[in-house]
Design an enzyme around this catalytic site. Sequence first.
Site, short mmCIF file in Angstrom:
data_model
loop_
_atom_site.label_atom_id
_atom_site.label_comp_id
_atom_site.label_asym_id
_atom_site.label_seq_id
_atom_site.Cartn_x
_atom_site.Cartn_y
_atom_site.Cartn_z
CD GLU A 249 2.96 3.22 3.55
OE1 GLU A 249 1.85 2.94 4.02
OE2 GLU A 249 3.26 4.37 3.15
CD GLU B 101 2.63 5.09 9.27
OE1 GLU B 101 3.20 5.24 8.18
OE2 GLU B 101 2.90 4.14 10.04
#
Length: 260
Positions: free
Chosen positions: A111, A131
């Site tokens: 990210e 994740e």
Amino acid sequence: MENPIKTERRGHILAVTLDRPKANAIDLMTSRIMGDVFTDFRDDPDLRVAIVTGAGEKFFCPGWDLKAAAGGDAVDGDYGKGGFGGLQELRGLNKPVIAAVNGICCGGGLELALSADIILAAEHASFALPEIRSGTVADAASIKLPKRIPYHIAMEMLLTGRWIEAEEAARWGLINHIYPGKDLMAEAWKLAELLASGPPLVYAALKEIVREAEDMKFQDALNRITGSQFETVEKLYRSEDQKEGARAFAEKRDPVWKGR
């Protein structure tokens, strides 16, 4: 504790290195420091380009520091200016940022890289959004990644946590260029120097237009430009640099950009 963020300034360029052994994971304190560093970069009129990278050869950044979280860092805590990693929510950042991915780049680290404008990677770099395997969501990547690469590839990464190597990342357009690890930073500096020699007011206008027009219809975005509703565009059109560009073209010479 030693500062986990190292900075190097060369002329108009700022290099920001995440240096938190062993893996360059980001905890709340590190994120807040990064926010301060990138805010200062944004607000310094003499700085034109930033490079963000990780220390060492194995990790760019794996994202959130789970050990710190286990020790009490709240995942919804105060990340500081610019949100996680100091970049992805930093308002008004109208200067180019290069991510030099020197190794493993996953979770919040991916990210962070996605928050840059150009991504360079070492040959051995790898990318993932793991994740899903820890029962949580890659929030920023869920918004950004399907807009950057083919939808089905982005969803596969999000839904399975699958790793991709640098070559595949380049094939899908996730990264711009691949270099041998030993050459990565030299190439990042070379690109940064090229950008630093360019017109900063044009960069600012480009970044504001691209950012604001992302969710707009073409004609609506164009109307905002022609209707003098982008501050950076209006500043450019009234600048010395705009006149300098025209003069330099007429005189068949390289322009001298002053950013004003």
